[in-house]
Design an enzyme around this catalytic site. Structure first.
Site, mmCIF file in Angstrom:
data_model
loop_
_atom_site.group_PDB
_atom_site.id
_atom_site.type_symbol
_atom_site.label_atom_id
_atom_site.label_comp_id
_atom_site.label_asym_id
_atom_site.label_seq_id
_atom_site.Cartn_x
_atom_site.Cartn_y
_atom_site.Cartn_z
ATOM 1 N N ASN A 33 -3.294 -10.676 -3.584
ATOM 2 C CA ASN A 33 -2.066 -10.696 -4.398
ATOM 3 C C ASN A 33 -0.940 -11.452 -3.701
ATOM 4 O OD1 ASN A 33 -1.284 -8.983 -2.383
ATOM 5 N ND2 ASN A 33 -0.516 -7.361 -3.711
ATOM 6 N N ASP A 57 -4.056 -7.747 -7.554
ATOM 7 C CA ASP A 57 -3.681 -6.632 -6.690
ATOM 8 C C ASP A 57 -4.801 -5.590 -6.764
ATOM 9 O OD1 ASP A 57 -2.685 -4.305 -5.630
ATOM 10 O OD2 ASP A 57 -0.820 -4.320 -6.788
ATOM 11 N N LYS A 92 -0.992 2.443 -0.573
ATOM 12 C CA LYS A 92 -1.754 2.279 -1.819
ATOM 13 C C LYS A 92 -2.985 1.382 -1.629
ATOM 14 C CE LYS A 92 0.469 1.679 -5.765
ATOM 15 N NZ LYS A 92 1.508 1.196 -6.722
ATOM 16 N N TYR A 146 0.607 3.062 7.894
ATOM 17 C CA TYR A 146 -0.532 2.176 8.193
ATOM 18 C C TYR A 146 -1.687 2.970 8.807
ATOM 19 C CZ TYR A 146 -3.057 -1.901 10.082
ATOM 20 O OH TYR A 146 -4.005 -2.864 10.386
ATOM 21 N N LYS A 150 -5.345 3.785 7.000
ATOM 22 C CA LYS A 150 -6.617 3.332 7.566
ATOM 23 C C LYS A 150 -7.548 4.513 7.850
ATOM 24 C CE LYS A 150 -5.997 -1.096 7.575
ATOM 25 N NZ LYS A 150 -6.902 -1.996 6.864
HETATM 26 N N1 LIG Z 1 -5.277 -9.164 12.694
HETATM 27 C C1 LIG Z 1 -5.528 -8.095 13.409
HETATM 28 O O1 LIG Z 1 -5.391 -8.116 14.629
HETATM 29 C C2 LIG Z 1 -6.013 -6.827 12.749
HETATM 30 C C3 LIG Z 1 -6.256 -5.713 13.568
HETATM 31 C C4 LIG Z 1 -6.728 -4.550 12.986
HETATM 32 C C5 LIG Z 1 -6.995 -4.509 11.634
HETATM 33 N N2 LIG Z 1 -6.744 -5.590 10.862
HETATM 34 C C6 LIG Z 1 -7.009 -5.465 9.428
HETATM 35 O O2 LIG Z 1 -7.600 -6.639 8.922
HETATM 36 C C7 LIG Z 1 -7.143 -6.894 7.600
HETATM 37 C C8 LIG Z 1 -6.546 -8.279 7.510
HETATM 38 O O3 LIG Z 1 -5.455 -8.398 8.412
HETATM 39 P P1 LIG Z 1 -4.727 -9.785 8.661
HETATM 40 O O4 LIG Z 1 -4.326 -9.805 10.078
HETATM 41 O O5 LIG Z 1 -5.554 -10.886 8.137
HETATM 42 O O6 LIG Z 1 -3.408 -9.585 7.786
HETATM 43 P P2 LIG Z 1 -2.754 -10.540 6.679
HETATM 44 O O7 LIG Z 1 -1.451 -9.940 6.291
HETATM 45 O O8 LIG Z 1 -2.752 -11.951 7.184
HETATM 46 O O9 LIG Z 1 -3.786 -10.450 5.494
HETATM 47 C C9 LIG Z 1 -3.822 -9.391 4.585
HETATM 48 C C10 LIG Z 1 -4.007 -9.973 3.204
HETATM 49 O O10 LIG Z 1 -4.135 -8.893 2.260
HETATM 50 C C11 LIG Z 1 -3.401 -9.239 1.086
HETATM 51 N N3 LIG Z 1 -3.061 -8.014 0.362
HETATM 52 C C12 LIG Z 1 -2.265 -6.983 0.783
HETATM 53 N N4 LIG Z 1 -2.181 -6.033 -0.148
HETATM 54 C C13 LIG Z 1 -2.954 -6.447 -1.201
HETATM 55 C C14 LIG Z 1 -3.287 -5.893 -2.463
HETATM 56 N N5 LIG Z 1 -2.792 -4.720 -2.868
HETATM 57 N N6 LIG Z 1 -4.117 -6.584 -3.281
HETATM 58 C C15 LIG Z 1 -4.641 -7.776 -2.896
HETATM 59 N N7 LIG Z 1 -4.351 -8.366 -1.701
HETATM 60 C C16 LIG Z 1 -3.521 -7.704 -0.869
HETATM 61 C C17 LIG Z 1 -2.204 -9.996 1.624
HETATM 62 O O11 LIG Z 1 -1.550 -10.795 0.655
HETATM 63 C C18 LIG Z 1 -2.833 -10.833 2.744
HETATM 64 O O12 LIG Z 1 -3.309 -12.062 2.270
HETATM 65 C C19 LIG Z 1 -6.160 -5.771 7.261
HETATM 66 O O13 LIG Z 1 -6.835 -4.770 6.544
HETATM 67 C C20 LIG Z 1 -5.742 -5.249 8.621
HETATM 68 O O14 LIG Z 1 -5.362 -3.905 8.567
HETATM 69 C C21 LIG Z 1 -6.254 -6.741 11.390
#
Ligand SMILES: NC(=O)c1ccc[n+]([C@@H]2O[C@H](COP(=O)([O-])OP(=O)(O)OC[C@H]3O[C@@H](n4cnc5c(N)ncnc54)[C@H](O)[C@@H]3O)[C@@H](O)[C@H]2O)c1
Length: 330
Positions: A33, A57, A92, A146, A150
């Site tokens: 989204n 979303d 959510k 957060y 999770k």
């Molecule tokens: N990068 C890290 O170091 C890290 C560490 C632990 C966990 N994570 C997990 O990995 C996943 C990706 O993280 P990231 O670093 O790429 O973050 P990011 O913010 O770059 O990517 C998250 C993506 O999810 C999309 N999004 C959020 N809510 C949404 C919804 N309701 N519907 C559709 N799309 C939605 C956002 O627009 C974004 O593109 C997350 O779940 C995060 O918790 C990442």
């Protein structure tokens, strides 16, 4: 051909996963989204015949026509700035979004993997963190939205596995970095690089003695790919155990960028974890996986990526482009 849904596909990790699954010959259905994501991360994939993008979303009902073999649920705000600013959307997407996608996986007979996090361990009392550790989390602190989203995500995923026999996987991701992170999303690594490139002093929160362990994105993607193809339904840590204090890390960045910035200190935010280091024995044993990219090399690639961005992107703020529109619907 395997058909794979990746949520959060326009984000940092999601976009790298899209690249990998396209390379593996999957048909990739990317969903996002754009609340924290950026279409520029996946625009190179748009012309690909096996790639399609749904602007959606996932907290709303998710419909995907046709077969699905795998669902990778990576949608979630992931940086402290993001989830402190949009805590309800964060809860959510972890709760309702995961529930919707588990329902979809069940209907399609797809294998499901969720992006969990080292934050489920909270401010850990066990070091390094093994998967058996239950964590030390403050549910009502600012990070609770957060961490608890999770933890709930893991719980409902295990419930679908136990009750419905769904094939599920849980990856607990430790700090990962690489190209396509947002410079100003509050995560320490892009924050330091952004400050160095803009000629600003580097900000350390606290005295800099807190530690982090940084994993380069290609190593993480390899670990996720192996876990998905494994038959192990319980959580697996994927991260790089090479631990460093934030103070030493700031010094590494100053050396890498060849700048003469100073370090300035600010107050530590509430519930900031003091130590972070994954125990990766399980991934080594089950997946024959361990990180390959040394911090020197990963930092160099990441720095080159940011250095070559158009200058105005160094100043893009962390405002959510679609935040206003999105929040009206909540
Ligand atoms: N990068 C890290 O170091 C890290 C560490 C632990 C966990 N994570 C997990 O990995 C996943 C990706 O993280 P990231 O670093 O790429 O973050 P990011 O913010 O770059 O990517 C998250 C993506 O999810 C999309 N999004 C959020 N809510 C949404 C919804 N309701 N519907 C559709 N799309 C939605 C956002 O627009 C974004 O593109 C997350 O779940 C995060 O918790 C990442």
């Amino acid at each position: 051909m395997k058909r794979t849904l990746i949520t959060g596909a326009a984000g940092f990790l999601g976009s790298h996963l899209c690249d990998r699954f396209i390379k593996e010959g999957h048909h990739v259905i990317a969903m996002d989204n754009l609340i924290t994501g950026d279409m520029r991360n996946i625009e190179h994939l748009m012309p690909h015949p096996n790639f399609e993008f749904y602007h959606h979303d996932v907290t709303k009902f998710v419909h995907v026509p046709g077969e699905l073999h795998y669902i990778l649920h990576f949608a979630s705000p992931a940086s402290p700035i993001d989830y402190l600013k949009i805590p309800i959307q964060t809860l959510k997407v972890g709760a309702m979004g995961t529930h919707n996608l588990l329902g979809l996986a069940r209907a399609k007979g797809a294998r499901f993997i969720i992006a969990s996090t080292s934050e489920v361990y909270g401010d850990p009392l066990v070091h390094p963190q093994t998967e058996e550790y239950w964590g030390h989390v403050n549910p009502i602190g600012p990070r609770g939205c957060y961490d608890e989203a999770k933890r709930y995500q893991e719980a409902i995923t295990m419930a679908y596995h136990r009750y419905h026999g769904l094939e599920t996987r849980i990856v607990r991701i430790f700090n990962t970095y690489g190209p396509r992170m947002r410079l100003n999303d509050g995560r320490v690594l892009p924050a330091f690089i952004g400050q160095a490139l803009r000629g600003e002093d580097l900000t350390i929160f606290g005295d800099g003695s807190q530690t982090r362990s940084f994993c380069y994105v290609s190593d993480l993607v390899e670990g996720i790919y192996r876990l998905l193809l494994s038959d192990y339904p319980y959580p697996v840590n994927i991260g790089n155990p090479s631990e460093i204090t934030i103070k030493e890390f700031a010094e590494e960045i100053i050396k890498l960028t060849g700048t003469d910035q100073k370090v300035v200190y600010k107050d530590l935010p509430q519930d900031d974890p003091k130590q972070r280091q994954p125990d990766i024995s399980k991934a080594q044993e089950l997946l024959d996986w361990e990180p390959k990219v040394l911090r020197d090399e990963g930092l160099r690639i990441t720095y080159d990526y940011f250095k070559n961005l158009p200058e105005e992107r160094l100043y893009e703020d962390s405002e959510h482009r679609e935040f206003e529109a999105f929040s009206k619907g909540v």
